[in-house]
Motif scaffolding. Structure first.
Motif, short mmCIF file in Angstrom:
data_model
loop_
_atom_site.label_atom_id
_atom_site.label_comp_id
_atom_site.label_asym_id
_atom_site.label_seq_id
_atom_site.Cartn_x
_atom_site.Cartn_y
_atom_site.Cartn_z
N MET A 1 0.82 -1.19 0.00
CA MET A 1 0.00 0.00 0.00
C MET A 1 0.87 1.25 0.00
O MET A 1 1.99 1.24 0.49
CB MET A 1 -0.90 0.03 1.23
N ALA A 2 0.31 2.31 -0.49
CA ALA A 2 1.03 3.58 -0.56
C ALA A 2 0.88 4.34 0.76
O ALA A 2 0.14 3.93 1.65
CB ALA A 2 0.47 4.42 -1.70
N ASP A 3 1.60 5.42 0.85
CA ASP A 3 1.48 6.30 2.01
C ASP A 3 0.67 7.53 1.62
O ASP A 3 0.55 7.87 0.45
CB ASP A 3 2.86 6.74 2.50
N LEU A 4 0.13 8.20 2.62
CA LEU A 4 -0.64 9.41 2.40
C LEU A 4 0.02 10.57 3.12
O LEU A 4 0.41 10.44 4.29
CB LEU A 4 -2.07 9.25 2.95
N LYS A 5 0.17 11.68 2.43
CA LYS A 5 0.67 12.91 3.05
C LYS A 5 -0.55 13.76 3.37
O LYS A 5 -1.28 14.18 2.48
CB LYS A 5 1.62 13.66 2.13
N ILE A 6 -0.75 14.02 4.65
CA ILE A 6 -1.92 14.76 5.12
C ILE A 6 -1.47 16.12 5.62
O ILE A 6 -0.55 16.20 6.43
CB ILE A 6 -2.63 13.98 6.24
N THR A 7 -2.08 17.18 5.12
CA THR A 7 -1.73 18.55 5.49
C THR A 7 -2.95 19.25 6.05
O THR A 7 -4.03 19.21 5.46
CB THR A 7 -1.22 19.32 4.25
N LEU A 8 -2.79 19.90 7.20
CA LEU A 8 -3.87 20.67 7.81
C LEU A 8 -3.92 22.02 7.11
O LEU A 8 -2.98 22.80 7.20
CB LEU A 8 -3.61 20.84 9.31
N VAL A 9 -5.00 22.31 6.39
CA VAL A 9 -5.09 23.55 5.63
C VAL A 9 -6.04 24.56 6.25
O VAL A 9 -6.05 25.72 5.86
CB VAL A 9 -5.52 23.29 4.16
#
Length: 59
Positions: A1-9
């Motif tokens: 599985m891939a990774d997710l980059k999560i950014t608080l906007v």
């Protein structure tokens, strides 16, 4: 599985307490902070709960 980059906007000021705790559990504390997490069902569920506050990118 891939990774997710999560950014608080968007700030959590005014958000309901459950959403604030979810954002903290994702490892995000300030606006524009990012975290890389594995792409699994629990992460996707948390993202779905606060989708109006975060931006998600697949890595």
């Amino acid at each position: 599985m891939a990774d997710l980059k999560i950014t608080l906007v968007k700030s959590t000021i005014g958000a309901i307490p459950k959403h604030k705790k979810t954002v903290a559990a994702l490892g995000l504390n300030k606006t524009n902070s990012s975290n890389v997490l594995p792409d699994n069902a629990s992460t996707r569920g948390m993202i779905a709960q606060v989708k109006h506050l975060v931006k998600v990118e697949e890595i």
